[in-house]
Design an enzyme around this catalytic site. Structure first.
Site, PDB file in Angstrom:
ATOM      1  N   SER A 169      35.342  32.542  49.259  1.00 19.68           N
ATOM      2  CA  SER A 169      35.617  31.303  48.531  1.00 19.68           C
ATOM      3  C   SER A 169      36.411  30.380  49.447  1.00 19.68           C
ATOM      4  O   SER A 169      37.070  30.842  50.392  1.00 19.68           O
ATOM      5  CB  SER A 169      36.442  31.605  47.275  1.00 19.68           C
ATOM      6  OG  SER A 169      37.013  30.435  46.732  1.00 19.68           O
ATOM      7  N   TYR A 182      43.190  35.825  42.292  1.00 17.81           N
ATOM      8  CA  TYR A 182      41.886  35.435  42.837  1.00 17.81           C
ATOM      9  C   TYR A 182      42.017  35.011  44.302  1.00 17.81           C
ATOM     10  O   TYR A 182      41.254  35.481  45.165  1.00 17.81           O
ATOM     11  CB  TYR A 182      41.305  34.287  42.015  1.00 17.81           C
ATOM     12  CG  TYR A 182      39.924  33.847  42.442  1.00 17.81           C
ATOM     13  CD1 TYR A 182      38.794  34.515  41.993  1.00 17.81           C
ATOM     14  CD2 TYR A 182      39.749  32.752  43.286  1.00 17.81           C
ATOM     15  CE1 TYR A 182      37.522  34.110  42.377  1.00 17.81           C
ATOM     16  CE2 TYR A 182      38.489  32.345  43.676  1.00 17.81           C
ATOM     17  CZ  TYR A 182      37.380  33.025  43.211  1.00 17.81           C
ATOM     18  OH  TYR A 182      36.119  32.623  43.604  1.00 17.81           O
TER      19      TYR A 182
END
Length: 284
Positions: A169, A182
């Site tokens: 990401s 995350y």
């Protein structure tokens, strides 16, 4: 782009047909019954690979992805397994060998969010995200590498003994308040991928990563499903449109193919320029 891109269902990615770059190869895509994983699995099939659809819930969605791949002329099966479970991952790889005989490509895509302000984050929220997003990639990559080492290079299939694509990401680079679990998992993926690439490159196993930016998927619906949310999101994306799962899938096919044979230990950012920090375009 339509006047209301937040409301549209049609992809904003340009329509492109994929060449058969992966003919004769076998690909496992984790978390492949929705979102980016589904798009990657479909694209792998379109590119000629036989595909294993891994998922943990949503039997009908997984089977629908299998049928779409089969309709395109490739083989496909669904394999239900929790990637954070060592025993379930091992069983999944045994099933792959029994049904397909080999594996050439692993796309470590399965991931989730459990968002909370840090002082309110529970250990369960932390462990769930780290377990799926990071430990899951470790477990699947370990099994894949063991299999790739046994197979070795099969020249008529690929220049490499195996390829692993880790789905990361932009938040392996960009801090994200309220999402510490995350962001930590994605930062971990970055160095897991790079360390693994360094270690297994002499065995002709290629390991790389893709770092998506803002992509239209179920995991982040609140970020794009209303016009006001979409407009706010676009202030972070210089290219001016949301990313689509197909944008990621096309890069994954290229990374899995021999066209990228000399690419390893690299993260490709597919983010419309989000990591250019557009807030600084006018001097900050």
């Amino acid at each position: 782009m339509s006047a209301n891109p937040a409301a549209q269902t049609r992809s904003t990615a340009p329509p492109l047909s994929l060449p058969r770059l992966l003919t004769g190869q076998k690909a496992l895509v984790t978390g492949a019954n929705s979102g980016i994983g589904r798009a990657v699995a479909i694209a792998m099939g379109q590119a000629g690979a036989d595909v294993i659809i891994n998922y943990v819930s949503g039997d009908e969605a997984a089977q629908a992805a299998v049928e779409e791949i089969r309709q395109g002329g490739s083989k496909a099966i669904a394999c239900k397994a929790d990637v954070s479970s060592e025993t379930e991952v091992a069983a999944m790889f045994r099933q792959i060998v029994e049904e397909f005989g080999s594996l050439d490509i692993l796309v470590n895509n399965a991931g989730l969010q459990r968002d909370a302000h840090f002082e309110a984050m529970t250990l369960e929220q932390w462990n769930t995200v780290i377990g799926i997003n990071l430990t899951g990639q470790f477990l699947c990559a370990r099994e894949a590498i063991r299999l790739f080492e046994r197979q070795g290079v099969v020249p008529q299939v690929s220049c490499a003994a195996g390829k692993i694509i880790c789905m990361s990401s932009v938040h392996q680079e960009i801090p994200w308040a309220g999402h510490a679990n995350y962001a930590s998992s994605k930062g971990g993926i970055k160095l897991l991928m790079e360390s693994l690439a360094q270690e297994v490159a002499p065995k002709r196993i290629r390991v790389n990563a893709i770092a998506p930016g803002a992509i239209r998927t179920p995991i982040n619906t609140t970020a794009w499903s209303t016009q006001s949310a979409y407009d706010a999101l676009m202030t972070l994306v210089p290219y001016g449109r949301i990313g689509e799962p197909e944008d990621i899938a096309r890069v994954a096919v290229w990374l899995a193919s021999d066209l990228s044979d000399y690419v390893l230990g690299t993260t490709i950012f597919v983010d419309g320029g989000m990591t250019l920090y557009p807030g600084f375009a006018t001097g900050g």
